[in-house]
Motif scaffolding. Structure first.
Motif, short mmCIF file in Angstrom:
data_model
loop_
_atom_site.label_atom_id
_atom_site.label_comp_id
_atom_site.label_asym_id
_atom_site.label_seq_id
_atom_site.Cartn_x
_atom_site.Cartn_y
_atom_site.Cartn_z
N GLY A 159 65.37 74.58 32.33
CA GLY A 159 66.64 75.22 32.54
C GLY A 159 67.73 73.99 32.62
N ILE A 205 72.70 73.83 31.97
CA ILE A 205 73.36 73.95 33.00
C ILE A 205 74.95 73.99 32.73
N GLU A 225 76.01 81.70 28.73
CA GLU A 225 74.73 82.42 28.88
C GLU A 225 74.24 83.06 27.42
N SER A 260 73.27 78.57 31.60
CA SER A 260 73.56 79.34 33.09
C SER A 260 74.57 80.15 33.15
#
Length: 384
Positions: free
Chosen positions: A50, A54, A58, A63
Motif C-alpha cells: 500500500g 498513499i 481511492e 488511500s
C-alpha cells in the motif's frame, strides 16, 4: 499542547515497513545497488504493502486524501533497508499527485492505477543542460497544433529516464520568457521522437538517471496537466512535498548506519576493552545521533505544515539542504568506526554513502535551497 506523537495507525504502518526493510530489502540492497536497472520486483512489493497509493484517490487504488506525514514515515522506514527502493513513494507521490489533482480524466485513468499498482514508473522532466536549477530558463518548447502540442527540447539528470513509461515534461510556449508560459504535459515516453540516454553516476544506479530528448513529439490535448502556461507554480508546490520526504529518505539510511556502528562498537574489542568504552568512538556516534534526530523533526515539521495547509516552502528547503549533509556525515562516521571493514564492499556503508551523496544535488543543491530560504526571510522583513 504540542505533540510529537504519530497516530496508532501510522506507528503500526511504520513498524510493518521497518520490518519489511530489515528482512526483505536490506539483504539484497548491495546486489540491487550494483545494477543500473530499476527493481520492479521490490517496487511491486511496495505496491502490495500500500506504499505507492498513499494520499492518492481511492477510486484508483490509493488511500484517499493527501497524507504527507504517512508518506514521509514510509520513506524513512524503507530507507533503513534500501535507500534506492525507498525513493519510490516520493517519486510516485510527486508525479501521481500532480496527475491526480491536475490531470485530464483520460490521462488519469490511463496512468494512475498502473502507477499505484507498481506496474510502471514515472519521471518528472524539468532540468535542462543550460538551466540546471533555474527552471525559469528552460528552453524545451511546446507549440500548439490541432488536437494537442508538439514538443522539442532536451532534459538531463532525470530520475527513471531509462525506465519510466510516462513522464511529466515541462515546456514553454514559443516566445515566452521567465516563469510565464511554462506548461506541464503528461507524455507517453514510448512516443515517436522520444530519445533516452543513460547517465550512470557513482551511486543511486537503480534510479536509472539519464537524459530525455524530444524531437517533434506530439502530445494530445488530454496530456496537459493543470492550466496552460501555469506549470511552474504547480511544479514548485509539489517540490515542497518531495524535499522533506527526500530528507527523511537520507536520514533513514543514516540511522541504519549509526545503529550498525553502535552495535559494532559494543561487540569489537581493542586494548582489552570494547570500542564503545572509548569516548573517541562513542562520542562521535552520540553527536551524529543528535543531529539525525534534529534533522528528522525538521522534515516532519515541514510535512506537518503542508498537511495543515500553511505555507511551508522555507521549511521544505531547509529539509532538503541540511538533512542530506547530516546523513552523509553520519554514514561517514559509521564507516570510520568500522575501520578498514567499513570501507570494504562487504558492508553496505560505502554503498549508502554514495547513494545518499546523490541527494546533495538532486532536487536542488544546498545553495539553491538557501536562496529559497533567504528570499522568504527577506520578504518577511520587507513586509514588516
Amino acid at each position: 499542547m504540542l505533540s510529537f506523537a504519530f497516530s496508532a495507525e501510522q506507528e503500526d504502518f511504520r513498524r510493518q515497513l521497518r520490518k519489511f526493510a530489515e528482512t526483505e530489502l536490506a539483504p539484497r540492497y548491495r546486489e540491487r545497488a550494483a545494477r543500473a536497472e530499476f527493481s520492479f520486483e521490490a517496487h511491486r512489493q511496495l505496491a502490495d504493502l500500500g506504499v505507492l497509493g498513499i494520499g492518492l484517490p481511492e477510486e484508483y487504488g490509493g488511500s484517499g486524501e493527501p497524507d504527507p506525514i504517512t508518506l514521509g514515515l514510509a520513506t524513512e522506514a524503507l530507507a533503513y533497508g534500501d535507500v534506492n527502493v525507498a525513493a519510490a513513494p516520493v517519486q510516485v507521490g510527486l508525479v501521481a499527485g500532480q496527475l491526480a489533482w491536475g490531470g485530464r480524466q483520460a490521462v488519469v485513468q490511463a496512468w494512475l492505477p498502473r502507477l499505484i499498482a507498481g506496474e510502471v514508473v514515472a519521471a518528472i522532466a524539468v532540468t535542462e543542460p543550460a538551466g540546471g536549477s533555474d527552471v525559469a530558463a528552460l528552453r524545451t518548447e511546446a507549440k500548439k497544433v490541432a488536437g494537442g502540442w508538439v514538443l522539442n527540447g532536451e532534459k538531463i539528470a532525470i530520475t527513471h529516464a531509462t525506465s519510466a513509461a510516462v513522464g511529466l515534461v515541462y515546456a514553454r510556449e514559443p516566445g515566452s520568457r521567465g516563469h510565464d508560459g511554462i506548461s506541464c504535459f503528461a507524455m507517453d515516453l514510448g512516443s515517436p521522437g522520444v530519445g533516452r540516454t543513460p547517465t550512470p553516476g557513482m551511486g543511486a544506479l537503480p534510479l536509472c538517471w539519464g537524459g530525455l530528448s524530444f524531437e517533434d513529439v506530439f502530445v494530445p490535448d488530454d496530456g496537459l496537466v493543470g492550466a496552460a502556461g501555469r506549470g511552474f507554480a504547480g511544479a514548485m508546490r509539489h517540490f515542497d512535498f518531495s524535499r522533506p520526504a527526500l530528507g527523511l529518505l537520507c536520514l533513514g539510511a543514516a540511522q541504519a548506519s549509526i545503529d550498525e556502528a553502535a552495535a559494532w562498537a559494543v561487540e569489537r574489542e581493542a586494548f582489552g576493552r570494547p570500542l564503545a568504552a572509548f569516548q573517541g568512538v562513542s562520542f562521535p556516534l552520540a553527536e551524529h545521533a543528535t543531529y539525525l534526530e534534529a534533522a528528522r523533526w525538521l522534515c516532519y515539521r515541514s510535512l506537518w505544515t503542508r498537511e495543515s495547509g500553511a505555507q511551508h516552502t522555507q521549511y521544505a528547503a531547509m529539509s532538503k539542504w541540511w538533512p542530506p549533509i547530516v546523513a552523509k556525515d553520519a554514514i561517514e562516521a559509521a564507516l570510520v568506526t568500522f575501520g578498514n571493514l567499513g570501507y570494504s564492499i562487504e558492508l553496505p556503508l560505502q554503498q549508502r554513502y554514495r547513494d545518499v551523496a546523490s541527494y546533495l544535488i538532486a532536487d536542488g543543491t544546498a545553495g539553491i535551497q538557501k536562496r529559497i530560504i533567504a528570499t522568504a526571510m527577506m520578504g518577511r522583513t520587507a513586509a514588516r
